[in-house]
Scaffold this active site. Structure first.
Site, PDB file in Angstrom:
ATOM      1  N   GLU B  51     -50.887   7.120  22.080  1.00 29.70           N
ATOM      2  CA  GLU B  51     -49.456   7.436  22.008  1.00 29.70           C
ATOM      3  C   GLU B  51     -48.817   6.985  20.695  1.00 29.70           C
ATOM      4  O   GLU B  51     -47.843   7.575  20.233  1.00 29.70           O
ATOM      5  CB  GLU B  51     -48.709   6.842  23.203  1.00 29.70           C
ATOM      6  CG  GLU B  51     -49.020   7.527  24.543  1.00 29.70           C
ATOM      7  CD  GLU B  51     -50.269   6.975  25.233  1.00 29.70           C
ATOM      8  OE1 GLU B  51     -51.003   6.184  24.605  1.00 29.70           O
ATOM      9  OE2 GLU B  51     -50.507   7.345  26.400  1.00 29.70           O
ATOM     10  N   PHE B 113     -47.040   0.913  40.513  1.00 21.97           N
ATOM     11  CA  PHE B 113     -48.121   1.213  39.579  1.00 21.97           C
ATOM     12  C   PHE B 113     -47.563   1.838  38.299  1.00 21.97           C
ATOM     13  O   PHE B 113     -46.813   2.803  38.352  1.00 21.97           O
ATOM     14  CB  PHE B 113     -49.141   2.155  40.238  1.00 21.97           C
ATOM     15  CG  PHE B 113     -50.258   2.529  39.303  1.00 21.97           C
ATOM     16  CD1 PHE B 113     -51.125   1.560  38.805  1.00 21.97           C
ATOM     17  CD2 PHE B 113     -50.434   3.844  38.897  1.00 21.97           C
ATOM     18  CE1 PHE B 113     -52.139   1.902  37.924  1.00 21.97           C
ATOM     19  CE2 PHE B 113     -51.448   4.197  38.025  1.00 21.97           C
ATOM     20  CZ  PHE B 113     -52.304   3.217  37.534  1.00 21.97           C
ATOM     21  N   GLN B 114     -47.912   1.270  37.178  1.00 25.54           N
ATOM     22  CA  GLN B 114     -47.477   1.717  35.860  1.00 25.54           C
ATOM     23  C   GLN B 114     -45.963   1.713  35.687  1.00 25.54           C
ATOM     24  O   GLN B 114     -45.407   2.509  34.944  1.00 25.54           O
ATOM     25  CB  GLN B 114     -48.070   3.090  35.522  1.00 25.54           C
ATOM     26  CG  GLN B 114     -49.589   3.015  35.374  1.00 25.54           C
ATOM     27  CD  GLN B 114     -50.200   4.254  34.748  1.00 25.54           C
ATOM     28  OE1 GLN B 114     -49.696   5.352  34.906  1.00 25.54           O
ATOM     29  NE2 GLN B 114     -51.312   4.071  34.040  1.00 25.54           N
ATOM     30  N   LYS B 163     -39.981  10.034  38.023  1.00 23.74           N
ATOM     31  CA  LYS B 163     -40.827  11.145  38.461  1.00 23.74           C
ATOM     32  C   LYS B 163     -40.065  12.117  39.359  1.00 23.74           C
ATOM     33  O   LYS B 163     -40.153  13.335  39.196  1.00 23.74           O
ATOM     34  CB  LYS B 163     -42.052  10.583  39.197  1.00 23.74           C
ATOM     35  CG  LYS B 163     -43.182  11.575  39.321  1.00 23.74           C
ATOM     36  CD  LYS B 163     -44.477  10.891  39.740  1.00 23.74           C
ATOM     37  CE  LYS B 163     -45.595  11.914  39.850  1.00 23.74           C
ATOM     38  NZ  LYS B 163     -46.880  11.296  40.217  1.00 23.74           N
ATOM     39  N   MET B 476     -54.127  -5.836   0.364  1.00 21.57           N
ATOM     40  CA  MET B 476     -52.827  -6.406   0.048  1.00 21.57           C
ATOM     41  C   MET B 476     -52.747  -7.879   0.458  1.00 21.57           C
ATOM     42  O   MET B 476     -52.196  -8.709  -0.266  1.00 21.57           O
ATOM     43  CB  MET B 476     -51.726  -5.596   0.746  1.00 21.57           C
ATOM     44  CG  MET B 476     -50.333  -6.017   0.387  1.00 21.57           C
ATOM     45  SD  MET B 476     -50.030  -5.896  -1.375  1.00 21.57           S
ATOM     46  CE  MET B 476     -49.292  -4.270  -1.494  1.00 21.57           C
TER      47      MET B 476
END
Ligand SMILES: Cc1ncc(C[n+]2csc(CCOP(=O)(O)OP(=O)(O)O)c2C)c(N)n1
Lengths: 156, 561
Positions: B51, B113-114, B163, B476
């Site tokens: 993502e 969940f999630q 949802k 760097m």
């Protein structure tokens, strides 16, 4: 320098979070914060009391105004506003020989006895300084519990 | 007619002119992906590999097009994987709309969940966010989200949608207008401010323009050019201002900041009037603030009022759109030249060329340098490519040596300095500017942070040209350890994979260059290839980027070696 910020905002759940986060981000302690309704439906009023320098208050209020829901923002020093808070002080057991002395203190501090049911609760409406003075006077009785609302303020 | 919330999301996207989104599906966003299936001929979905890649790709798209980038992810880990990219977009003012699925409204707060509090997590790194729990909220919130993301000081907006709100139905009507009483960016400056600004500029002897990202965002390139030419003012660009002013222009003096050009930094403290356009005096530009431009009268023009006086006190602050402001200013400034002032920059250039540039771009011995590679790339593409850089030495070298011809040709992570930005951002840039050559310049460290997006590039067959400048170090950081930590190289050495093999594994052709004689041919090969290509150039392991303004130093203490 102490400043009182008045922020007016649309009443969305996330706004309080965003406001407090801006203080968190700068590691500034909020001395007090009160949220209330206003004369306009759907608009809440945040009264935030902070101790910061002039430069910070300037940028900080502009950053607060950047929050989409914030519709108006002002900041003041004490001379420009009326401000008060309310405090309740619950005392430990006060023996009967001290009641008279307590009453004098309450009267002298312009406070009232709000309840005597199981423990004595003193109520005080005033400035932070006045509340502090009362609390100091009451220490000798033993303070069981203390709560103050934080200031509400209105421009003169 | 009733449609589902998921369909309403797609309809809203279409109403906003969106036909490209970047995303990754999962449980809580599945109803919307099901709707997307029906819309897939009208909305192209790019399936990224992580993502974070979706956010950077959306950023790349937004920055190359000036339009809002859109990404979509599921709840929980899907949403938290967006966080780095959202923070990056916030710091770099990139307009994004990120859509995340959320558990059903009846489950909110139950640690389902999630379930992750994505609104809470992203509040500090979004311009605005909102949780939708009912389908009828979708049109209004989407209209607001796009408006907020792209107007004023642009930034990322996140919409979290439970949802049930994606499944349940609504009567879809897209709003013509909406109510945002607390949001009204000011575009037009006050006439008296403009008069004041013009007066300061007209009286100045050593005026100096610092051009920032705001020029590109407000599409004020023409106005900037006209202003500089009319009043004879030298122009320097911030990292994000790069490509807003032609690099071959007689008034262009270079790039500002820690690894910028020598003159532009040094002479900041010699200008009498500084005209800061759509920039925010980042600490990488100002160095030590107490010694920054104290002699100058500063005119600071930025759309965000909160930027005025934030880091640098402005003599005159103008919180307005830079394009509108320049248009108004142009009529009031007098025609002038400042030959000897501009000449001072050229004298500094000569020093920089002598001490740094010449030996970097024309080395006779030793390993290939990053600078000669970028210089050659710049020549071979005639400065016409879109350069998307990752973060590190190679980024600074790319910024220094690529000679941008066109606007919106430089895409990089500045405010956040997010390693891993380069490859996914190049995906977005490639989709946003199909006619242009897109070169991602990456280091061996950052490349591996989002290397899985090679899969996305291969699947979509995107002609992204990846130029890997491999020094086998987190260069760097190593440079800093060398200069400020007595060469204690603490965990900066990388045991790298065979990058060409890795690319080949993704069905992307590649070529590794180790010798100077092969470099030109290699770059030509990279540019001529049809689809994606990886060119790995092995560069000097311990080369440093100069000039340099060490942290806490003043612009006057810029080091040439
Ligand atoms: C996500 C992230 N982690 C750490 C850093 C700190 N950092 C900045 S530059 C750099 C080294 C980058 O190395 P590489 O990608 O090999 O590029 P080089 O500097 O060698 O060109 C690191 C670790 C960062 N900017 N971003």
């Amino acid at each position: 320098m102490k400043y009182t910020i008045l922020a007016f905002s649309e009443n969305n759940p996330g706004v309080l979070y965003r406001i407090s986060d801006l203080f968190l981000k700068r590691n500034i302690n909020i001395e007090s914060l009160t949220v209330s309704e206003t004369e306009t439906l759907g608009i809440s009023r945040f009264t935030i009391y902070v101790n910061v320098d002039e430069r910070t208050i300037n940028t900080l209020t502009k950053q607060l105004f950047r929050i989409i829901e914030v519709v108006d923002i002002y900041y003041f020093q004490d001379a420009d506003i009326l401000f008060k808070e309310i405090a309740f002080i619950k005392l430990k057991k006060v023996t009967s020989d001290k009641i008279q002395y307590l009453k004098t203190i309450v009267v002298n501090n312009n406070a009232t006895i709000a309840s005597e049911k199981t423990q004595i609760v003193i109520e005080k409406v005033g400035t932070e300084k006045e509340v502090d003075a009362l609390v100091k006077d009451l220490r000798t009785f033993g303070i069981a519990e203390f709560i103050r609302s934080g200031r509400i303020a209105i421009k003169k | 007619m009733k449609i589902t919330g998921g369909e309403a999301i797609m309809e809203s996207l279409l109403k906003e002119g969106v036909n490209l989104i970047f995303g990754y599906p999962g449980g809580a966003i599945m109803p919307s992906y099901d709707a997307l299936y029906k819309y897939k001929d009208r909305i192209r979905h790019i399936l990224v590999r992580h993502e974070q890649g979706a956010t950077h790709a959306a950023e790349g798209f937004a920055r190359v097009t000036g339009r809002v980038g859109v990404c979509i992810a599921t709840s929980g880990p899907g949403a938290t994987n967006l966080v780095t990219g959202i923070a990056d977009a916030m710091l770099d003012c990139v307009p994004l709309v990120c859509i995340t699925g959320q558990v059903g409204a009846h489950l909110l707060g139950s640690d389902a969940f999630q379930e992750v509090d994505v609104i809470g997590i992203t509040a500090p790194i979004t311009k605005w966010n909102y949780q939708i729990t009912r389908p009828d909220q979708i049109p209004d919130i989407f209209a607001k989200a796009f408006h907020i993301a792209r107007t004023g000081r642009p930034g990322p907006v996140l919409i979290d949608i439970t949802k049930n709100a994606q499944i349940e139905t609504l009567d879809f009507v897209y709003p013509q207008s909406f109510d945002l009483p607390g949001y009204a960016p000011t575009y037009k400056p006050l006439q008296e401010s403009i008069q004041h600004a013009a007066q300061l500029i007209n009286q100045s002897v050593r005026p100096y323009i610092l051009a920032g990202h705001g020029i590109l965002i407000s599409q004020a390139e023409k106005e900037l050019l006209a202003m500089a030419e009319k009043a004879g003012i030298p122009v320097a660009c911030t990292l994000h201002g790069l490509s807003s002013f032609p690099t071959d222009h007689a008034l262009y003096v270079g790039f500002l900041g820690m690894h910028g050009n020598y003159g532009p930094n040094l002479l900041t403290n010699k200008a009498d009037v500084i005209i800061a356009l759509g920039m925010r005096f980042d600490d990488r530009v100002t160095g030590r603030l107490s010694d920054y431009a104290k002699q100058a009268k500063i005119i600071h023009i930025d759309i965000d009022p909160a930027e005025i006086h934030k880091n640098v006190h402005a003599h005159l602050g103008i919180a307005a759109d830079v394009k509108v402001t320049l248009q108004m200013l142009l009529t009031l400034v007098t025609k002038k030249t400042h030959k000897s002032w501009v000449h001072q920059f050229r004298k500094c250039d000569a020093q920089e060329i002598n001490k740094v540039i010449e030996k970097e771009i024309h080395p006779k011995v030793g390993k290939i340098t990053m600078a000669e590679t970028v210089q050659m790339l710049s020549d071979l593409t005639a400065g016409e490519a879109v350069v998307v850089a990752d973060v590190g030495q190679h980024q600074m070298v790319a910024a220094r040596y690529y000679k941008f011809k066109y606007s919106r040709s430089w895409i990089s992570s500045g405010g956040a300095g997010t390693m891993g930005f380069g490859v996914p951002a190049a995906i977005g840039a490639c989709l946003g500017a199909p006619g242009r050559i897109i070169v991602a310049i990456v280091g061996d460290g950052g490349f591996q942070m989002t290397i899985q997006e090679l899969g996305t590039i291969a699947q979509e067959n995107l002609p992204v040209k990846i130029l890997l400048l491999n020094n086998n170090f987190l260069g760097m950081v190593r440079q800093w350890q060398q200069m400020f930590y007595e060469k204690r190289y603490s965990f900066v050495q990388l045991d790298n994979p065979d990058f060409i093999h890795v690319a080949n594994g993704f069905r992307i052709p590649g070529k590794k260059i180790t010798k100077r004689e092969e470099l030109k041919l290699g770059l030509k090969h990279l540019l001529k290839s049809q689809g994606p290509f990886l060119l790995e150039v092995v560069v000097g392991k311990e080369d440093n980027v100069f000039p340099m303004m060490p942290t806490g130093a003043s612009v006057e203490e810029m080091r040439l070696e």
